[in-house]
Design an enzyme around this catalytic site. Sequence first.
Site, PDB file in Angstrom:
ATOM      1  N   HIS A 149       9.391  -3.394   3.348  1.00 20.59           N
ATOM      2  CA  HIS A 149       8.865  -3.621   1.988  1.00 20.59           C
ATOM      3  C   HIS A 149      10.008  -3.953   1.025  1.00 20.59           C
ATOM      4  CE1 HIS A 149       5.648  -0.800   3.556  1.00 20.59           C
ATOM      5  NE2 HIS A 149       4.926  -1.798   3.115  1.00 20.59           N
ATOM      6  N   GLY A 193       4.667  -9.778   3.735  1.00 21.94           N
ATOM      7  CA  GLY A 193       5.402  -9.707   5.000  1.00 21.94           C
ATOM      8  C   GLY A 193       4.766 -10.575   6.078  1.00 21.94           C
ATOM      9  N   GLU A 194       5.616 -11.110   6.952  1.00 27.75           N
ATOM     10  CA  GLU A 194       5.120 -11.940   8.049  1.00 27.75           C
ATOM     11  C   GLU A 194       4.641 -11.103   9.233  1.00 27.75           C
ATOM     12  OE1 GLU A 194       8.146 -14.832   8.959  1.00 27.75           O
ATOM     13  OE2 GLU A 194       7.703 -16.005   7.147  1.00 27.75           O
ATOM     14  N   MET A 239       0.848  -1.200   0.000  1.00 33.50           N
ATOM     15  CA  MET A 239       0.000   0.000   0.000  1.00 33.50           C
ATOM     16  C   MET A 239       0.881   1.246   0.000  1.00 33.50           C
ATOM     17  SD  MET A 239      -3.456  -0.860   2.095  1.00 33.50           S
ATOM     18  CE  MET A 239      -2.819  -0.530   3.711  1.00 33.50           C
ATOM     19  N   LEU A 252       9.080  -2.771  11.733  1.00 32.49           N
ATOM     20  CA  LEU A 252       8.839  -1.655  10.820  1.00 32.49           C
ATOM     21  C   LEU A 252       7.390  -1.717  10.332  1.00 32.49           C
ATOM     22  CD1 LEU A 252      12.070  -1.360   8.634  1.00 32.49           C
ATOM     23  CD2 LEU A 252      11.570  -0.414  10.889  1.00 32.49           C
ATOM     24  N   SER A 253       6.766  -0.549  10.251  1.00 38.50           N
ATOM     25  CA  SER A 253       5.388  -0.455   9.781  1.00 38.50           C
ATOM     26  C   SER A 253       5.186   0.946   9.230  1.00 38.50           C
ATOM     27  CB  SER A 253       4.424  -0.681  10.953  1.00 38.50           C
ATOM     28  OG  SER A 253       3.125  -0.235  10.607  1.00 38.50           O
ATOM     29  N   LEU A 310       6.653   3.145   1.672  1.00 36.15           N
ATOM     30  CA  LEU A 310       7.552   1.996   1.773  1.00 36.15           C
ATOM     31  C   LEU A 310       8.694   2.229   2.758  1.00 36.15           C
ATOM     32  CD1 LEU A 310       7.755   1.037  -2.018  1.00 36.15           C
ATOM     33  CD2 LEU A 310       6.134   0.265  -0.282  1.00 36.15           C
ATOM     34  N   HIS A 311       9.043   1.173   3.463  1.00 36.97           N
ATOM     35  CA  HIS A 311      10.179   1.190   4.388  1.00 36.97           C
ATOM     36  C   HIS A 311      11.031  -0.045   4.101  1.00 36.97           C
ATOM     37  CE1 HIS A 311       7.827  -1.838   6.444  1.00 36.97           C
ATOM     38  NE2 HIS A 311       6.835  -0.964   6.636  1.00 36.97           N
ATOM     39  N   ALA A 312      12.066  -0.234   4.913  1.00 35.77           N
ATOM     40  CA  ALA A 312      13.011  -1.329   4.636  1.00 35.77           C
ATOM     41  C   ALA A 312      12.325  -2.700   4.652  1.00 35.77           C
ATOM     42  CB  ALA A 312      14.146  -1.290   5.655  1.00 35.77           C
TER      43      ALA A 312
HETATM   44  O1  PAF Z   1      -0.108  -5.712   3.624  1.00 34.56           O
HETATM   45  C1  PAF Z   1      -0.501  -4.811   2.853  1.00 34.56           C
HETATM   46  O2  PAF Z   1       0.222  -3.858   2.581  1.00 34.56           O
HETATM   47  C2  PAF Z   1      -1.889  -4.893   2.256  1.00 34.56           C
HETATM   48  O3  PAF Z   1      -2.791  -5.460   3.141  1.00 34.56           O
HETATM   49  C3  PAF Z   1      -1.916  -5.626   0.900  1.00 34.56           C
HETATM   50  C4  PAF Z   1      -1.484  -7.070   1.032  1.00 34.56           C
HETATM   51  C5  PAF Z   1      -1.017  -4.908  -0.090  1.00 34.56           C
HETATM   52  C6  PAF Z   1      -3.345  -5.617   0.342  1.00 34.56           C
HETATM   53  O4  PAF Z   1      -3.826  -4.325   0.195  1.00 34.56           O
END
Ligand code: PAF
Length: 287
Positions: free
Chosen positions: A46, A156-157, A39, A193-194, A42-44
């Site tokens: 991603h 991501g987990e 979505m 990270l989030s 982005l961070h490390a």
């Molecule tokens: O984890 C995310 O960033 C979102 O839930 C995803 C998987 C891209 C779906 O919108």
Amino acid sequence: MTEPSAHPSLPIVRTPAALRAAIAAWQRQGQRVALVPTMGALHAGHLALVTKGLGLADIAVASIFVNPKQFGPGEDLDRYPRDEAGDALKLAGAGCSLLYAPDVATMYPPGFASFVRVSGLPDLLCGRVRPGHFDGVATVVAKLLSAAQADVAVFGEKDWQQLAIIRRMAADLDIGTAIHGCAIVRDEDGLALSSRNAYLSADERARALALPRALLATREAILGGMPVAAALAAGERTIKAAGFVRLDYLELVDGETLHSLGAPAPGARLMGAGVIGTTRLIDNIAL
Ligand code: PAF
């Protein structure tokens, strides 16, 4: 049809047809393609998904779409951080070859009337406080996987429940893309990270550390022989004492079915979620 992007080496496509055409062209040349749905903001963590994708395939393609269907009323859809140009630069730097960034009207055109719902798993854990959230996730991920038809997709987990639901959906719907998880990336002090960490004040950021620390302490306690219920209760006290305004859950679950466990078992996962200030954070560790 691709358009110039903020970074000359990262083309952007905005329709499912253009995405499919680009990926099919690589696949015709014998190259395997990894899809990394995001979505944005982005961070490390991603970028680690992109790196993992490039370990599993020849080409990495990312998507950025802030999916309105997975935000409930009163959630942070409107203030969710957006920076497509900055994200494109980061993706190009990580070795990504293409960005898919559709707008809402392309993803959900007028008349759109379908939902993908996995039963069972979405009702547990986060699903108890975010009704409908995982239906929105399953719907958009089904659309992304169907449009891309990539060889693999990486998630991501950190959102372990989301990953479990996507795996279930992909298996149930005979989706040919192999689903892979990627280990959580943490700051040096342990906070996962989030994109939502950007909402935290310095004070909340410091107090948020109680969540990963409680997970670690709970694991130590359980592995040291403390009964699971007592270890979880101690972990809950730690999180609440740190000033979390709400603790949604601290649970030991089976990593696949997400059912609560009263005793350690192979594949068990410790899962936690709570709200600090106005920001909801989730985290998990293997037992
Ligand atoms: O984890 C995310 O960033 C979102 O839930 C995803 C998987 C891209 C779906 O919108």
